[in-house]
Structure formats: structure tokens, C-alpha cells
Design a protein around this motif. Structure first.
Motif, mmCIF file in Angstrom:
data_model
loop_
_atom_site.group_PDB
_atom_site.id
_atom_site.type_symbol
_atom_site.label_atom_id
_atom_site.label_comp_id
_atom_site.label_asym_id
_atom_site.label_seq_id
_atom_site.Cartn_x
_atom_site.Cartn_y
_atom_site.Cartn_z
ATOM 1 N N UNK A 172 2.223 -8.421 -9.785
ATOM 2 C CA UNK A 172 0.774 -8.614 -9.910
ATOM 3 C C UNK A 172 0.084 -8.452 -8.557
ATOM 4 N N UNK A 173 0.595 -9.148 -7.551
ATOM 5 C CA UNK A 173 -0.049 -9.113 -6.236
ATOM 6 C C UNK A 173 0.013 -7.703 -5.636
ATOM 7 N N UNK A 174 1.174 -7.067 -5.727
ATOM 8 C CA UNK A 174 1.325 -5.718 -5.151
ATOM 9 C C UNK A 174 0.429 -4.712 -5.867
ATOM 10 N N UNK A 175 0.312 -4.845 -7.169
ATOM 11 C CA UNK A 175 -0.524 -3.903 -7.926
ATOM 12 C C UNK A 175 -1.981 -4.013 -7.509
ATOM 13 N N UNK A 176 -2.465 -5.249 -7.335
ATOM 14 C CA UNK A 176 -3.888 -5.456 -7.056
ATOM 15 C C UNK A 176 -4.244 -5.250 -5.592
ATOM 16 N N UNK A 177 -3.317 -5.443 -4.686
ATOM 17 C CA UNK A 177 -3.654 -5.313 -3.257
ATOM 18 C C UNK A 177 -3.049 -4.072 -2.606
#
Length: 788
Positions: A631-636
């Protein structure tokens, strides 16, 4: 066909051609511009990162929950996007390559035809003219002063005369005269095909950008192995079960892999190729886009670049009334079997002689000699060429030619030489024996886009050097008319020093050079490179080939000779000099955006390594499940990187890609990893709701920090970049606020105290990172200057 030599023999019949094609004896060689579909699929699917991620996915599916295997979708996404984009670029390149290929003239059934290079068959009678590239091996059957340059094969720049019976090899090109040869070796059997079939294919290699990215990947691979071992050992001692240990270890290892970096680089290059293809610009090698973005010196040939290929005969100034100057000039043009732009202008501007003059011998034009000639039996031997070569220094006609040339006109001298002078034309001192007869005054057609293009390069800090074989005064007049800085003092290249260092000094201080020979053009490019310049060279004639080959980037005009198009990395199919700024823009877009993308991916790798090391030393459970980091890698990183890689970007290219990325990614990664671990460790010291609460605290801290890193990378800010950051923040807020999404990603927001502490640490780390990135590099540079 007008202007084509008529060799002896009828050539092959159509039936014989069909038989040879059926037998596989055609000139079937791989195109330089692209690799095959299987190669594209294999290169994008069978990668070491896909193999590593696939192995980790299998472990998660065995020991964990399927939601934690979301990171496996990156294999499908990376492979699919990479294949689609490169296939799209391949279609563009292949289509443009066909358009840009020089047709080959062959004699079949007694008539000369133009056929595609791959349609030449064994035993074809190939017709040659000046500037033609030789595409197959064979034996000369007729020669009309045929001279061939084999420097691309042998390294020797001297033209080689080819009489009937001589052998010619593919990869060479005609510099003077004409003739014909019989194709003896075609396709992969031809000499040049064997040499370059592998070396000259479409490639992502041989660029500073790709070299830097490969260096990152090599270092990351070395770091992943010991970090993964440390993480697995620590997780088996800290986790409550083997399944938890495996899932936690996989989460850490997956995050260390910069799986999208090569993908985004490939996409940026491929999209650049497609964009330039729409402007009728054929990029024969991908690094050419990067190359022109780095260029700081652009060498241009006047003819075909600043001026259009065609010319008009403005006047014929007769110098001696007792000589048939106009008739001789028209006869010379009519005797040329393969007329260049000058001879075509004379043909169009003068009527043919009332009584035809029969040529008994000819000397083809050569860039080294700078003149051509013909013998007409009892009417004498006549030569046409550069006025300052054919006329002596004290000849008043030479001064008259200089006066005309100062106005931007091209002036050639017509002279009569003693009979028998053509025995050895390279040793003939024409200035000592010529009788001046007339001056042929030609008006060159300035390209309307040349002036604004030169202004663009001046504004971008790219020095433009006009390097021409014409008279320096005439070249200087044209350059002045186009507004080129330094055109007021053109230099005669015959006065240049032979020492490369001294030559480089003269080149740095001047902008216009005339009377430059082919080998001297090559020497000038090398001299500029010796000063650390990145040099691009444009050209359209055979006299430009050596310089194009040695330049950091060769740019050929689409209407130029086949030889120039063969050695250039970029071909302007519609001859539009104004396309070059767009190529520069694409290069800058690729370099600037990939640097941003590299900052994002390398920051992730650094903070992952920091987290792994701290978790291993503290012997605590890894703070995240794989789905949290997905989730974090996808959004940032993932989604922003896609938009940033394709966005407009006009920043000038700068050397030092690797150090610059490391100066950003290392402190950013340390800040993200250190602050996230600090927030997580404090949460474990005040346990409340178990691992889910603790990992949520760590996720909040890491997301806030990486979102701030995205803000820093997105500078200079504009509406869409800030909108992109805001959209990613809103998406994370929606995940936290929607219960089904929150449960899917194993997040919980109940521990307000721990979350507030972690957010405070993240904000403080973000502020410290901003200060470090803003002031430390400047302070380091200042200290370095002080020590120096």
C-alpha cells in the motif's frame, strides 16, 4: 532513369529474381532499429527481480495470507507495461526505418530500378553513384572514376579507387564517381552484416543513465543477501511462529528490491521514441535521446542543415569572352552521370549546348579535391570547383569571387586546363595551369527554421559550430544572416593547427569554419571531445560520415546520402532542423524524470535496509506485513513514479547522475527508516492492541515521511504535482477511513497515543531531512572550495 549510370549488361530478369528469393538468396538482414518480439518478451519477463519476487510470492502463499501476496502483481504489471511500451516503440521504429532506408538501384531486364535493401538478391547488378552506401559484397563490372571509402570497415580514411574486377564490401560507401557491381554475398553472408548484426541492434545500453542504474542494481543485489539473512534469523527468534517469521522476512526483502526502476526507465525511453517518431525523427539507438540532452557543442554542416539541399543558378560571370564558358559549364553538368545539387542547379539554369559536347573522360567530384572535370575531345579539358582552389592567390577573378561570396552566395570557378591533365587528378595543380573562364554564382536556400533553432540552442547554452567545405566568407555570410554568434570572423580550416590541443583552442573561440575536409571534420570533433565537450554532429553528405561516426551523437538528414544515415544514431526523415530542439526536450525529459524516479526507488531501498538492520539488532518482529508495504509503496512510489517518468521536464542535463541520486536517497532513506523504527519501537514498549496496532503506527510514520520525500522530489511544484501528492494522501486516508479497506490491509486506528508519538517523530524527521538536503551539500561544497 535520368542521372543514373548505365552499366553494361541487362542484369537479372524478373523470373531469375523470383527464383533467388524463393531459394533464400535475398539480402535478408535484421533491422538495426529494434529487437524481435520474443526478445522483447524475454527481456521484460525473465528478469532477476521477477524471479526473486516470484520466489518470495510462493513463500507468502504457502505460509501467509493471500492479501500479503499483492506485491506479486508487480510481476504482471512490470512485464505487461514493459512489453506493451516496447512493442509500441518497435512498431514506430520499424515503420520509420522502412521510410528512412535508402533504396538501392539495380539493373534488371535492362532497366534501372529502385528496390528496398532487403530485396537485393544474389547476382543482382547494383548501380552506384556518389554518396551511395554499399549494402552487399560484390565485384565491380564497370567503373566511371569510382572511389570508395572503406573507413567504417578498415579505419583507413583514404578513398580507394575501384576499377572493373575490384571487390567492394558492404559497409563502405561511394565518395566519387559511379559504376556497377554484381552482388556476390548477400544477407548474413555479407561482410558488414557479420560484423554488426549483434553490435548494432536497438539497445538500452551504452549510456550514462543506464550505467548508473545498473550500478545501483548491482550494489542493491550485494546488500540484499546479507540483509535478508539477518532478517530471517532475527524473525525466527522474535516471531511467535514460523509462518509469522517467513511473512515478516519476506516483507522486508520485497521492500529492498527497486523492482520498478528499470521498468520506468524503459517506459520513459520508449515513450520518447514514439513521441519523436510522430515528428518524423528516427531514433536508431535509444541512448541517442539521452545523448543529445547532454550535448554542449553542436557541429552543423551548412549545406542540408542551415540551407536546403537545392540551389538556384543566380548568374554566370564570364571572365574571358574568347572561351565558350556557358557551353562548357552546361556540358560539364550534362556529362555528370550522377549530378549533385550544384550540377542540378546548373542543368536547370542553363540550356544544353546547341551541338552536344561528347565527354571523352571525366573526373568525378571529390571532397578532398573540391573540383570535378571532363575532357571533351577537341573542345579541351574543363574543371569546375572552389574558386580559391582553382584560381591562384593573385588572380583578380578570385577577389571577385570573394566579394560575391561575402554576400552569402556560393561561387564556383570554371576553368580550362591543358589537355592530358586528368592522368592523375589527385596530383594535378589546377591553380597553376588553369585558365579562368567564368564564375558560376549559386543562390542557396536558407531553411526558415534555422534561425529560431540556432537561437534556441544559444539560449540553452549549447555552442553551435558551423563546419563546411565551402568558402569561409560565404559560410560566414549565411551564418550572420541566421544570427549565429561569432559568425563575423569565419576561419579558413586550412590554417588550423594540426595539434589537437591547439586546434581545440581555436574551435572554442570561433563559430564558423570553411574549407573543411572530411578528415579535418573528424579531427575537429575529436579535438572538441578532448576538451571534455559532448559533441553532436549533423550532416547529409559523404564528407560528413567520418565526423558523424566519431561524434558522441550523429544526426543525419533524411534526404542525405545512404552512408550518413547508416552511421547516424538519429535521422531527421523530413530534413527539419527544427526537430532537434524537440529531441533535446525529449532527452531532458527522460533524464530529469528518471532521476526523480531513481530518487524514489533508491530511497525505498535504503529505508528498507535500515529497517532490516535495526530490526535484526533489536531482535523484534518486522513492523510490517507485505500488504502494508504494498500500500505505502504504491501510493508514494509506484503510482507517482509512473506520472513523474512521463511528465514534461525541461531541466538541463547535468553530469553526475549517480552521486546526485545517492546524495538524496541515502539521507532520505536513513530518515524514513530511522524515524519509522523509532515510532514502532516506542509502540512496542507501550503494547495495547497487539501487532496490528503497532504495525499501523509504523505504517502512519512511514507513509508521512515517504509522502514528504515525494513532495521534495516533485519540486519545482506546480498544480498537477501538488495535486498528485494530495491525491496519494487522500487515497491513504480513504483506506484508513473505510472499514473494509482498513481490514483488508490489516490496519487499526485505535491507539491514538502511539500514533501521535510516531507522527510527531515523523514530522521532526521530515523537518530535519529538509534542512539536511537544503544546507549540507552547499556547506560541503563550500568547505571543499576552502580546502582547495
Amino acid at each position: 532513369m535520368n542521372g543514373v549510370p548505365a552499366p553494361a549488361g541487362r542484369g537479372l530478369t524478373d523470373a531469375e529474381v523470383r527464383d533467388r528469393v524463393a531459394a533464400g538468396r535475398a539480402n535478408d538482414v535484421p533491422r538495426r532499429s529494434s529487437r524481435s518480439v520474443p526478445e522483447i518478451v524475454r527481456a521484460n519477463v525473465l528478469t532477476r527481480f521477477n524471479a526473486l519476487i516470484g520466489s518470495l510470492l510462493v513463500l507468502v502463499l504457502i505460509f501467509g495470507q493471500w492479501q500479503d501476496g499483492l506485491f506479486g502483481l508487480v510481476i504482471v504489471a512490470n512485464s505487461a507495461i514493459g512489453v506493451v511500451q516496447e512493442l509500441r516503440a518497435k512498431r514506430t521504429l520499424d515503420r520509420l526505418a522502412v521510410i528512412g532506408e535508402t533504396p538501392v538501384r539495380v539493373r534488371r531486364d535492362g532497366a534501372v530500378r529502385e528496390v528496398a535493401q532487403q530485396d537485393v538478391v544474389l547476382d543482382d547488378l547494383v548501380v552506384l553513384g556518389s554518396g551511395d552506401r554499399i549494402v552487399v559484397d560484390g565485384d565491380v563490372v564497370s567503373s566511371d572514376g569510382l572511389e570508395v571509402d572503406e573507413s567504417l570497415l578498415t579505419g583507413e580514411a583514404d578513398a580507394v579507387r575501384k576499377a572493373a574486377g575490384a571487390h567492394v564490401r558492404s559497409g563502405s560507401f561511394v565518395v566519387a564517381g559511379g559504376g556497377a557491381f554484381t552482388a556476390a554475398k548477400v544477407g548474413r553472408d555479407a561482410y558488414a552484416a557479420r560484423l554488426v548484426e549483434e553490435a548494432s541492434r536497438f539497445s538500452l545500453a551504452r549510456s550514462e543513465l543506464m550505467t548508473g542504474i545498473n550500478a545501483f542494481l548491482k550494489y542493491v543485489t550485494w546488500l540484499i543477501v546479507p540483509a535478508a539473512v539477518l532478517l530471517f534469523v532475527s524473525q525466527f527468534s522474535a516471531a511467535r511462529s514460523a509462518s509469522e517469521a517467513v511473512v515478516g522476512a519476506v516483507a522486508g526483502v520485497v521492500t529492498m528490491i527497486p523492482e520498478g526502476l528499470v521498468l520506468m526507465t524503459s517506459i520513459a525511453f520508449a515513450v520518447g521514441v514514439v513521441r519523436l517518431g510522430r515528428r518524423r525523427c528516427l531514433v536508431q539507438e535509444l541512448p541517442a535521446i539521452e545523448g543529445l540532452a547532454r550535448v554542449d557543442v553542436l557541429c552543423v554542416d551548412k549545406t542540408g542543415t542551415l540551407t536546403e539541399p537545392g540551389m538556384d543558378l543566380a548568374d554566370v560571370v564570364v571572365l574571358r569572352g574568347d572561351l565558350p564558358a556557358r557551353e562548357a559549364l552546361a556540358a560539364l553538368a550534362a556529362s555528370d552521370p550522377d549530378p549533385n545539387a550544384t550540377m542540378r542547379a546548373v542543368l536547370d539554369g542553363l540550356p544544353a549546348p546547341a551541338e552536344p559536347w561528347e565527354a571523352t573522360g571525366t573526373v568525378p567530384f571529390s571532397s578532398a579535391r573540391k573540383w570535378s572535370g571532363a575532357a571533351f575531345g577537341g573542345r579541351g579539358c574543363w574543371v569546375l570547383g572552389a574558386a580559391d582552389v582553382l584560381l591562384g592567390p593573385g588572380d583578380p577573378s578570385r577577389r571577385r569571387a570573394s566579394e560575391l561570396g561575402a554576400g552569402g552566395l556560393r561561387v564556383l570557378a570554371l576553368a580550362r586546363v591543358p589537355d592530358g591533365s586528368f592522368g592523375d587528378p589527385d596530383r594535378l595543380d589546377v591553380a597553376a595551369t588553369a585558365e579562368p573562364a567564368a564564375l558560376a554564382v549559386l543562390r542557396q536556400r536558407l531553411r526558415p527554421e534555422a534561425a529560431p533553432t540556432l537561437r534556441y540552442f544559444a539560449g540553452q547554452g549549447v555552442a553551435v559550430k558551423v563546419i563546411s567545405g565551402d568558402d569561409p566568407v560565404s559560410v560566414g555570410a549565411i551564418a550572420r544572416a541566421l544570427g549565429l554568434d561569432g559568425a563575423e570572423h569565419p576561419v579558413d580550416a586550412r590554417t588550423l593547427p594540426g595539434d589537437p590541443a591547439a586546434m581545440a583552442g581555436v574551435l572554442d573561440g570561433n563559430s564558423v569554419f570553411g574549407r573543411v575536409g572530411p578528415r579535418q571534420k573528424q579531427a575537429m570533433v575529436r579535438a572538441l571531445q578532448s576538451r571534455g565537450h559532448t559533441v553532436a554532429m549533423t550532416g547529409d553528405g559523404v564528407n560528413d560520415v567520418l565526423a558523424l561516426k566519431d561524434a558522441d551523437l550523429g544526426v543525419a538528414m533524411g534526404s542525405g546520402s545512404g552512408a550518413t544515415r547508416a552511421v547516424a544514431q538519429v535521422v531527421l526523415l523530413d530534413d527539419a532542423f527544427a526537430t532537434l530542439p524537440h529531441v533535446v526536450g525529449e532527452g531532458r525529459r527522460v533524464l530529469g524524470n528518471i532521476e526523480r524516479v531513481a530518487n524514489l526507488f533508491l530511497t525505498k531501498t535504503v529505508y528498507s535496509i535500515i529497517l532490516v538492520v535495526l530490526v535484526g539488532l533489536a531482535h523484534v518482529r518486522f513492523p510490517f506485513l507485505p500488504r502494508h508495504l504494498t500500500l505505502i509503496s504504491s501510493l508514494t512510489i509506484g503510482v507517482p513514479a509512473f506520472f513523474l517518468a512521463l511528465a514534461p521536464n525541461a531541466e538541463r542535463a547535468r553530469p553526475g547522475f549517480v552521486p546526485r541520486v545517492l546524495r538524496f536517497a541515502v539521507p532520505a532513506g536513513i530518515a524514513c527508516g530511522g524515524a519509522t523504527f523509532a515510532g514502532y519501537y516506542l509502540a512496542t514498549e507501550r503494547p495495547s492492541g497487539g501487532f496490528t496496532d503497532e504495525s499501523t503506527t509504523a505504517s502512519l510514520a512511514l507513509f508521512v515521511l515517504t509522502l514528504w520525500v515525494l513532495v521534495l522530489i516533485a519540486r519545482p511544484w506546480n498544480w498537477w504535482r501538488l495535486g498528485l501528492v494530495a491525491a496519494m494522501g487522500a487515497a491513504f486516508a480513504i483506506v484508513l477511513g473505510v472499514p473494509p479497506l482498513r481490514r483488508f490491509f490489516a490496519l487499526r486506528t485505535g491507539d491514538t497515543r502511539n500514533d501521535a508519538v510516531a507522527l510527531a517523530i515523523a514530522v521532526a524527521a521530515a523537518a530535519l531531512l529538509t534542512v539536511v538536503l537544503r544546507y549540507v551539500p552547499a556547506l560541503t561544497a563550500r568547505l571543499g572550495r576552502g580546502k582547495a
